[in-house]
Design a protein around this motif. Structure first.
Motif, PDB file in Angstrom:
ATOM      1  N   ASN A  18       0.748  -1.008  -0.080  1.00 23.64           N
ATOM      2  CA  ASN A  18      -0.061  -0.047  -0.029  1.00 23.64           C
ATOM      3  C   ASN A  18       0.949   1.181  -0.070  1.00 23.64           C
ATOM      4  O   ASN A  18       1.692   1.412   0.819  1.00 23.64           O
ATOM      5  CB  ASN A  18      -1.015  -0.017   1.232  1.00 23.64           C
ATOM      6  CG  ASN A  18      -1.884  -1.391   1.166  1.00 23.64           C
ATOM      7  OD1 ASN A  18      -2.057  -1.779   2.422  1.00 23.64           O
ATOM      8  ND2 ASN A  18      -2.082  -1.751   0.123  1.00 23.64           N
ATOM      9  N   SER A  19       0.715   2.174  -0.914  1.00 20.02           N
ATOM     10  CA  SER A  19       1.302   3.199  -1.096  1.00 20.02           C
ATOM     11  C   SER A  19       3.023   2.959  -0.734  1.00 20.02           C
ATOM     12  O   SER A  19       3.381   3.736   0.189  1.00 20.02           O
ATOM     13  CB  SER A  19       0.733   4.539  -0.154  1.00 20.02           C
ATOM     14  OG  SER A  19      -0.620   5.056  -0.621  1.00 20.02           O
ATOM     15  N   ALA A  22       5.831   6.074  -0.552  1.00 20.19           N
ATOM     16  CA  ALA A  22       5.356   6.823   0.598  1.00 20.19           C
ATOM     17  C   ALA A  22       5.442   5.965   2.031  1.00 20.19           C
ATOM     18  O   ALA A  22       6.080   6.652   2.824  1.00 20.19           O
ATOM     19  CB  ALA A  22       3.892   7.311   0.436  1.00 20.19           C
ATOM     20  N   SER A  23       4.984   4.933   1.938  1.00 16.76           N
ATOM     21  CA  SER A  23       5.274   4.115   3.288  1.00 16.76           C
ATOM     22  C   SER A  23       6.606   3.588   3.673  1.00 16.76           C
ATOM     23  O   SER A  23       6.882   3.773   4.748  1.00 16.76           O
ATOM     24  CB  SER A  23       4.487   2.764   2.838  1.00 16.76           C
ATOM     25  OG  SER A  23       3.220   3.056   2.989  1.00 16.76           O
ATOM     26  N   ALA A  51       3.770   9.038  -5.947  1.00 17.96           N
ATOM     27  CA  ALA A  51       3.271   8.283  -4.693  1.00 17.96           C
ATOM     28  C   ALA A  51       2.657   9.309  -3.504  1.00 17.96           C
ATOM     29  O   ALA A  51       3.247  10.379  -3.558  1.00 17.96           O
ATOM     30  CB  ALA A  51       4.251   7.270  -4.098  1.00 17.96           C
ATOM     31  N   ALA A  52       1.699   8.866  -3.021  1.00 16.98           N
ATOM     32  CA  ALA A  52       0.976   9.615  -1.790  1.00 16.98           C
ATOM     33  C   ALA A  52       0.762   8.685  -0.676  1.00 16.98           C
ATOM     34  O   ALA A  52       0.014   7.662  -0.925  1.00 16.98           O
ATOM     35  CB  ALA A  52      -0.024  10.501  -2.544  1.00 16.98           C
ATOM     36  N   SER A  53       1.062   9.270   0.381  1.00 15.80           N
ATOM     37  CA  SER A  53       0.417   8.629   1.809  1.00 15.80           C
ATOM     38  C   SER A  53      -0.995   8.703   1.757  1.00 15.80           C
ATOM     39  O   SER A  53      -1.714   9.388   0.994  1.00 15.80           O
ATOM     40  CB  SER A  53       1.160   9.115   2.986  1.00 15.80           C
ATOM     41  OG  SER A  53       0.590  10.576   3.128  1.00 15.80           O
ATOM     42  N   TYR A  54      -1.641   7.656   2.357  1.00 19.98           N
ATOM     43  CA  TYR A  54      -3.023   7.537   2.687  1.00 19.98           C
ATOM     44  C   TYR A  54      -3.522   8.970   3.295  1.00 19.98           C
ATOM     45  O   TYR A  54      -4.786   9.366   3.200  1.00 19.98           O
ATOM     46  CB  TYR A  54      -3.574   6.356   3.506  1.00 19.98           C
ATOM     47  CG  TYR A  54      -3.742   5.241   2.587  1.00 19.98           C
ATOM     48  CD1 TYR A  54      -4.619   4.861   1.660  1.00 19.98           C
ATOM     49  CD2 TYR A  54      -2.447   4.309   2.465  1.00 19.98           C
ATOM     50  CE1 TYR A  54      -4.659   4.131   0.858  1.00 19.98           C
ATOM     51  CE2 TYR A  54      -2.558   3.216   1.692  1.00 19.98           C
ATOM     52  CZ  TYR A  54      -3.601   2.909   0.525  1.00 19.98           C
ATOM     53  OH  TYR A  54      -3.664   1.930   0.011  1.00 19.98           O
ATOM     54  N   LYS A  57      -3.669  11.430   0.453  1.00 19.84           N
ATOM     55  CA  LYS A  57      -4.897  10.723  -0.338  1.00 19.84           C
ATOM     56  C   LYS A  57      -6.275  11.112  -0.051  1.00 19.84           C
ATOM     57  O   LYS A  57      -7.173  11.363  -0.622  1.00 19.84           O
ATOM     58  CB  LYS A  57      -4.956   9.210  -0.567  1.00 19.84           C
ATOM     59  CG  LYS A  57      -3.910   8.864  -1.398  1.00 19.84           C
ATOM     60  CD  LYS A  57      -3.888   7.270  -1.420  1.00 19.84           C
ATOM     61  CE  LYS A  57      -2.676   6.570  -2.324  1.00 19.84           C
ATOM     62  NZ  LYS A  57      -2.680   5.297  -2.580  1.00 19.84           N
ATOM     63  N   LYS A  62      -3.051  12.212  -5.229  1.00 21.71           N
ATOM     64  CA  LYS A  62      -2.712  10.746  -5.796  1.00 21.71           C
ATOM     65  C   LYS A  62      -1.594  10.669  -6.867  1.00 21.71           C
ATOM     66  O   LYS A  62      -0.937  11.698  -7.271  1.00 21.71           O
ATOM     67  CB  LYS A  62      -4.019  10.075  -6.429  1.00 21.71           C
ATOM     68  CG  LYS A  62      -4.395  10.781  -7.549  1.00 21.71           C
ATOM     69  CD  LYS A  62      -5.726  10.551  -7.971  1.00 21.71           C
ATOM     70  CE  LYS A  62      -6.519  11.032  -9.270  1.00 21.71           C
ATOM     71  NZ  LYS A  62      -7.701  10.864  -9.687  1.00 21.71           N
ATOM     72  N   THR A  63      -1.249   9.467  -6.868  1.00 18.76           N
ATOM     73  CA  THR A  63      -0.221   9.383  -8.186  1.00 18.76           C
ATOM     74  C   THR A  63      -0.586  10.163  -9.423  1.00 18.76           C
ATOM     75  O   THR A  63      -1.748   9.775  -9.822  1.00 18.76           O
ATOM     76  CB  THR A  63      -0.023   7.694  -8.407  1.00 18.76           C
ATOM     77  OG1 THR A  63       0.552   7.203  -7.337  1.00 18.76           O
ATOM     78  CG2 THR A  63       1.098   7.660  -9.517  1.00 18.76           C
ATOM     79  N   LYS A 167      -8.364  -1.520   0.460  1.00 20.57           N
ATOM     80  CA  LYS A 167      -7.176  -0.783   1.166  1.00 20.57           C
ATOM     81  C   LYS A 167      -7.471   0.320   2.024  1.00 20.57           C
ATOM     82  O   LYS A 167      -8.316   0.955   1.916  1.00 20.57           O
ATOM     83  CB  LYS A 167      -6.296  -0.232  -0.388  1.00 20.57           C
ATOM     84  CG  LYS A 167      -5.875  -1.139  -1.152  1.00 20.57           C
ATOM     85  CD  LYS A 167      -5.211  -0.508  -2.508  1.00 20.57           C
ATOM     86  CE  LYS A 167      -4.463  -1.501  -3.213  1.00 20.57           C
ATOM     87  NZ  LYS A 167      -3.782  -0.871  -4.377  1.00 20.57           N
TER      88      LYS A 167
END
Length: 440
Positions: A18-19, A22-23, A51-54, A57, A62-63, A167
């Motif tokens: 997931n992401s 960013a993660s 990439a973007a963290s949640y 988002k 977003k990407t 997700k």
């Protein structure tokens, strides 16, 4: 075979990180956890988030979101220039963590892993237990900020579909007895292989919903796609195994090798672009030798940013995903099979001399160098004539030092201004290989 007659088992697990980029940054920097974060290829408002963290988002980032727009959507967003080396290290670490719970069958991309279950592993309770063990292994051995969603299904295609259905940190199983009704609520774009253009084409043929797609029989699916892909998709969506299980087509023979780069603002000039092009070639030539290939063709592509006035009078222009309107130019050089840096550099210099230098070609912002027609070293026909100037020996000496101390330790002078520029960039579909102390 009817889907209902199939045993209710899961054959594949698809692990989707997931992401991921960013993660990884949030794992490396605990102070960024719980905060909106965007990963960018270079620090410029004209580029896009890769990439973007949640948390980001949540604000609509977003990407693919342009950095200037991301700042408007989320004024407090943290922007970090991506590190391909770190993401590659974590990707390899994830693979090792997954291996502790289940054998890894394939790695489709840097943030995806596939496991094929066998025997009693396919029984739903056992498959779920393995999936949970994978999650725990990643958490324990890679990092608490690295989360994944896992899809379980009777074929590989549906396992990927399932991995996107919940997700972050999801676990979804699609059993044959639940199909196809369990996916009837999805959008057409949720299917791998259905992008924007394909969706438009399907819409023009009267298919606008998943329900309409699933209502087609096998012949209807074949006619819709006008290929065997329609037949395969008909079976995949019903959980039936047709042999390739939705794996992307592969070739045993690598055909190309290369690097591309969006230039940082300080390199968007003729001299800056040349030094970066020189470095891209340096990296490609080294990889060519490390992967034991020769090449006979080099192609070079360059894109030039245009002003509004230039766009208005241009006969043809395009828009880069960063939003930059541009004109492009490219050329190809052919030569006798080689893998030494100096010969390839001479070919690139020949192309560079032909590069247009008019008023619309003053602001280069993107470069790509690709080596084509790769010949494995063990298939190369030996020449009767000696290689001139000991060029292969020179390249071998450069490789020896660069593998030990870093790939920019010894190089030709033309790339000196860009020595620290054009780092290895993030590639979603290819995990970089470590050569010496660097990932490339």
């Amino acid at each position: 075979m009817a889907a209902a007659l199939q045993p209710d088992r899961f054959r594949f697990l698809h692990i989707d990180l997931n992401s991921f980029f960013a993660s990884v940054e949030q794992q490396i920097h605990p102070e960024y956890r719980g905060r909106p974060l965007g990963v960018v290829p270079t620090m410029a408002d004209t580029t896009c988030c890769i990439a973007a963290s949640y948390e980001a988002k949540h604000f609509g980032v977003k990407t693919g979101t342009r950095v200037s727009d991301a700042k408007k959507l989320c004024p407090g967003i943290i922007l970090i220039e991506g590190s391909h080396t770190e993401y590659a290290k974590y990707s390899h670490a994830v693979k090792e963590a997954v291996e502790q719970a289940c054998h890894v069958t394939s790695i489709p991309s840097i943030d995806e892993t596939v496991c094929e279950l066998i025997g009693r592993e396919q029984e739903p309770p056992n498959a779920r237990k393995i999936a949970l063990e994978i999650k725990q292994s990643i958490y324990k051995n890679v990092g608490e900020a690295i989360r994944c969603s896992i899809g379980m299904a009777p074929n590989r295609y549906l396992a990927k579909v399932a991995s996107d259905m919940q997700k972050p940190d999801g676990l979804i199983g699609l059993l044959p007895s639940q199909l196809p009704r369990a996916i009837a609520h999805l959008e057409l774009r949720d299917l791998p292989g259905v992008g924007a253009r394909t969706e438009i084409r399907l819409n023009k043929k009267g298919i606008t919903t998943m329900e309409q797609l699933l209502a087609l029989d096998r012949n209807g699916m074949h006619q819709l796609w006008d290929s065997v892909w329609g037949d395969r998709l008909y079976h995949w969506l019903r959980g039936i195994d047709v042999g390739d299980n939705g794996a992307p087509p592969t070739s045993d023979i690598q055909k190309t090798l290369g690097h591309s780069h969006v230039l940082a603002p300080e390199f968007r000039s003729t001299t800056g672009a040349w030094s970066v092009a020189h470095k891209l070639l340096h990296k490609a030539a080294m990889r060519l030798r490390m992967e034991k290939f020769h090449t006979t063709t080099l192609s070079f592509n360059i894109r030039f940013a245009l002003t509004r006035e230039q766009v208005a009078r241009a006969t043809k222009s395009r828009r880069h995903n960063s939003g930059i309107e541009h004109a492009s130019w490219g050329m190809e050089a052919r030569f006798a099979a080689c893998n030494d840096t100096l010969t390839l550099l001479e070919a690139l210099q020949g192309i560079w001399k032909q590069c247009p230098k008019g008023p619309d070609q003053q602001k280069p912002f993107f470069l790509a160098i690709t080596l084509h027609n790769l010949i494995p070293d063990d298939e190369l026909q030996q020449t009767l004539f000696a290689e001139p100037g000991n060029r292969n020996e020179l390249s071998a000496t450069m490789d020896k030092l660069n593998l030990k101390y870093g790939h920019t330790t010894l190089h030709f002078g033309g790339m000196l201004p860009a020595r620290e520029s054009a780092p290895t960039r993030i590639a979603f579909t290819q995990i970089p290989v470590q050569y010496g102390v660097d990932y490339m």
